[in-house]
Design a protein around this motif. Sequence first.
Motif, PDB file in Angstrom:
ATOM      1  N   GLU A   3      15.254  20.167   2.935  1.00 47.48           N
ATOM      2  CA  GLU A   3      16.322  19.735   1.625  1.00 47.48           C
ATOM      3  C   GLU A   3      17.754  19.791   2.021  1.00 47.48           C
ATOM      4  OE1 GLU A   3      12.252  20.731  -0.175  1.00 47.48           O
ATOM      5  OE2 GLU A   3      13.650  21.726   1.486  1.00 47.48           O
ATOM      6  N   MET A   4      17.726  20.734   3.034  1.00 49.68           N
ATOM      7  CA  MET A   4      19.208  20.867   3.487  1.00 49.68           C
ATOM      8  C   MET A   4      19.601  19.428   4.232  1.00 49.68           C
ATOM      9  SD  MET A   4      22.068  22.292   3.450  1.00 49.68           S
ATOM     10  CE  MET A   4      22.193  24.013   3.404  1.00 49.68           C
ATOM     11  N   MET A  11      24.723  12.911   1.195  1.00 46.62           N
ATOM     12  CA  MET A  11      26.389  12.538   1.285  1.00 46.62           C
ATOM     13  C   MET A  11      26.652  11.534   2.110  1.00 46.62           C
ATOM     14  SD  MET A  11      27.680  16.613   1.890  1.00 46.62           S
ATOM     15  CE  MET A  11      26.934  17.875   0.556  1.00 46.62           C
ATOM     16  N   SER A  12      26.016  11.258   3.121  1.00 44.30           N
ATOM     17  CA  SER A  12      26.289  10.130   4.054  1.00 44.30           C
ATOM     18  C   SER A  12      25.991   8.840   3.083  1.00 44.30           C
ATOM     19  CB  SER A  12      25.088  10.060   5.272  1.00 44.30           C
ATOM     20  OG  SER A  12      25.434   9.045   5.912  1.00 44.30           O
ATOM     21  N   GLU A  46      19.685  24.367  -4.532  1.00 40.81           N
ATOM     22  CA  GLU A  46      20.202  25.377  -3.845  1.00 40.81           C
ATOM     23  C   GLU A  46      21.014  24.877  -2.322  1.00 40.81           C
ATOM     24  OE1 GLU A  46      17.027  28.189  -3.144  1.00 40.81           O
ATOM     25  OE2 GLU A  46      17.121  28.701  -5.017  1.00 40.81           O
ATOM     26  N   CYS A  47      20.291  24.036  -1.794  1.00 41.06           N
ATOM     27  CA  CYS A  47      20.748  23.356  -0.525  1.00 41.06           C
ATOM     28  C   CYS A  47      22.134  22.483  -0.910  1.00 41.06           C
ATOM     29  CB  CYS A  47      19.991  22.546   0.099  1.00 41.06           C
ATOM     30  SG  CYS A  47      18.846  23.680   1.056  1.00 41.06           S
ATOM     31  N   TRP A  48      22.179  21.689  -2.037  1.00 47.70           N
ATOM     32  CA  TRP A  48      23.311  21.055  -2.489  1.00 47.70           C
ATOM     33  C   TRP A  48      24.377  22.005  -2.676  1.00 47.70           C
ATOM     34  CZ3 TRP A  48      25.080  16.273  -2.154  1.00 47.70           C
ATOM     35  CH2 TRP A  48      26.239  15.863  -3.076  1.00 47.70           C
ATOM     36  N   GLU A  49      24.302  23.204  -3.376  1.00 52.38           N
ATOM     37  CA  GLU A  49      25.309  24.119  -3.517  1.00 52.38           C
ATOM     38  C   GLU A  49      26.051  24.435  -2.236  1.00 52.38           C
ATOM     39  OE1 GLU A  49      26.749  24.906  -6.708  1.00 52.38           O
ATOM     40  OE2 GLU A  49      25.387  23.481  -7.325  1.00 52.38           O
ATOM     41  N   ALA A  50      25.291  24.845  -1.305  1.00 54.30           N
ATOM     42  CA  ALA A  50      25.913  25.413   0.167  1.00 54.30           C
ATOM     43  C   ALA A  50      26.472  23.822   0.815  1.00 54.30           C
ATOM     44  CB  ALA A  50      24.608  25.884   0.674  1.00 54.30           C
ATOM     45  N   ALA A  51      25.660  22.806   0.822  1.00 51.37           N
ATOM     46  CA  ALA A  51      26.184  21.759   1.733  1.00 51.37           C
ATOM     47  C   ALA A  51      27.451  21.111   1.053  1.00 51.37           C
ATOM     48  CB  ALA A  51      25.014  20.566   1.629  1.00 51.37           C
ATOM     49  N   ARG A  52      27.545  21.258  -0.022  1.00 54.82           N
ATOM     50  CA  ARG A  52      28.839  20.512  -0.560  1.00 54.82           C
ATOM     51  C   ARG A  52      30.218  21.249  -0.333  1.00 54.82           C
ATOM     52  NH1 ARG A  52      28.998  20.773  -7.194  1.00 54.82           N
ATOM     53  NH2 ARG A  52      28.742  23.128  -7.233  1.00 54.82           N
ATOM     54  N   GLU A  53      30.037  22.538  -0.024  1.00 51.89           N
ATOM     55  CA  GLU A  53      31.466  23.244   0.225  1.00 51.89           C
ATOM     56  C   GLU A  53      32.319  22.657   1.214  1.00 51.89           C
ATOM     57  OE1 GLU A  53      30.909  27.598   0.676  1.00 51.89           O
ATOM     58  OE2 GLU A  53      29.248  27.511  -0.809  1.00 51.89           O
ATOM     59  N   GLY A  54      33.496  22.354   0.920  1.00 54.48           N
ATOM     60  CA  GLY A  54      34.391  21.887   2.058  1.00 54.48           C
ATOM     61  C   GLY A  54      34.201  20.323   2.168  1.00 54.48           C
ATOM     62  N   THR A  55      33.406  19.964   1.307  1.00 52.25           N
ATOM     63  CA  THR A  55      33.464  18.452   1.447  1.00 52.25           C
ATOM     64  C   THR A  55      34.026  17.669   0.236  1.00 52.25           C
ATOM     65  OG1 THR A  55      31.313  18.176   0.089  1.00 52.25           O
ATOM     66  CG2 THR A  55      31.140  18.816   2.389  1.00 52.25           C
ATOM     67  N   ALA A  58      32.541  18.888  -3.322  1.00 51.96           N
ATOM     68  CA  ALA A  58      32.656  20.215  -3.544  1.00 51.96           C
ATOM     69  C   ALA A  58      32.533  20.344  -5.147  1.00 51.96           C
ATOM     70  CB  ALA A  58      33.937  20.781  -3.099  1.00 51.96           C
ATOM     71  N   ASP A  59      32.969  19.660  -5.842  1.00 53.26           N
ATOM     72  CA  ASP A  59      32.900  19.731  -7.305  1.00 53.26           C
ATOM     73  C   ASP A  59      31.871  18.587  -8.039  1.00 53.26           C
ATOM     74  OD1 ASP A  59      34.712  17.665  -6.891  1.00 53.26           O
ATOM     75  OD2 ASP A  59      35.931  18.260  -8.521  1.00 53.26           O
ATOM     76  N   CYS A  60      31.169  18.014  -7.179  1.00 52.17           N
ATOM     77  CA  CYS A  60      29.720  16.911  -7.679  1.00 52.17           C
ATOM     78  C   CYS A  60      28.909  17.736  -8.099  1.00 52.17           C
ATOM     79  CB  CYS A  60      29.914  15.731  -6.371  1.00 52.17           C
ATOM     80  SG  CYS A  60      28.905  14.586  -6.951  1.00 52.17           S
ATOM     81  N   LEU A  61      28.423  17.450  -9.324  1.00 56.97           N
ATOM     82  CA  LEU A  61      27.139  18.110  -9.855  1.00 56.97           C
ATOM     83  C   LEU A  61      26.020  17.236  -9.271  1.00 56.97           C
ATOM     84  CD1 LEU A  61      25.978  20.212 -11.646  1.00 56.97           C
ATOM     85  CD2 LEU A  61      26.205  18.616 -13.688  1.00 56.97           C
ATOM     86  N   LEU A  62      25.154  17.842  -8.874  1.00 57.09           N
ATOM     87  CA  LEU A  62      23.725  17.149  -8.715  1.00 57.09           C
ATOM     88  C   LEU A  62      22.610  17.224  -9.834  1.00 57.09           C
ATOM     89  CD1 LEU A  62      21.905  15.703  -6.607  1.00 57.09           C
ATOM     90  CD2 LEU A  62      21.166  17.739  -5.688  1.00 57.09           C
ATOM     91  N   LYS A  63      22.328  16.286 -10.492  1.00 57.12           N
ATOM     92  CA  LYS A  63      21.401  16.389 -11.296  1.00 57.12           C
ATOM     93  C   LYS A  63      19.884  15.658 -11.084  1.00 57.12           C
ATOM     94  CE  LYS A  63      25.050  15.266 -14.848  1.00 57.12           C
ATOM     95  NZ  LYS A  63      25.605  14.555 -15.938  1.00 57.12           N
ATOM     96  N   LEU A  64      18.774  16.049 -11.554  1.00 54.39           N
ATOM     97  CA  LEU A  64      17.554  15.734 -10.963  1.00 54.39           C
ATOM     98  C   LEU A  64      16.590  15.307 -12.172  1.00 54.39           C
ATOM     99  CD1 LEU A  64      16.767  18.491  -8.228  1.00 54.39           C
ATOM    100  CD2 LEU A  64      17.978  16.379  -8.098  1.00 54.39           C
TER     101      LEU A  64
END
Length: 115
Positions: A3-4, A11-12, A46-55, A58-64
């Motif tokens: 998932e990470m 993001m790419s 959970e991975c989105w929360e970690a992966a988006r830091e510093g990108t 960073a404040d983009c919400l992921l909805k599923l």
Amino acid sequence: MHEMGLCFELMSTLDDLLKREGINHLSSVTLDVGEASMVVPRFLLECWEAAREGTPYADCLLKLNVRKAHGRCRKCGFVFLVADSDRVCPKCGARDDFVTIDGTEFEIVEIETDD
């Protein structure tokens, strides 16, 4: 945990989309994730929360939107919800003898921008 890796690929893909469309900022991205996609929604979030830091996300919400997986029984042809029936055809009782006909999605269905 793949998932990470999926988050980095997402993001790419979003980078390419934003560049192509001239969008500066996303507030959210919505994905359809099928039950049979081999993606665990909780792990993806959970991975989105970690992966988006510093990108830029960073404040983009992921909805599923989790999509149910349907299977067609190879023995009797009955279409059923795979997870809800524990992979057993409710009509003839065949176990693990079906063809998945949907629920394998992993795709962007909506983005929300601030632009």
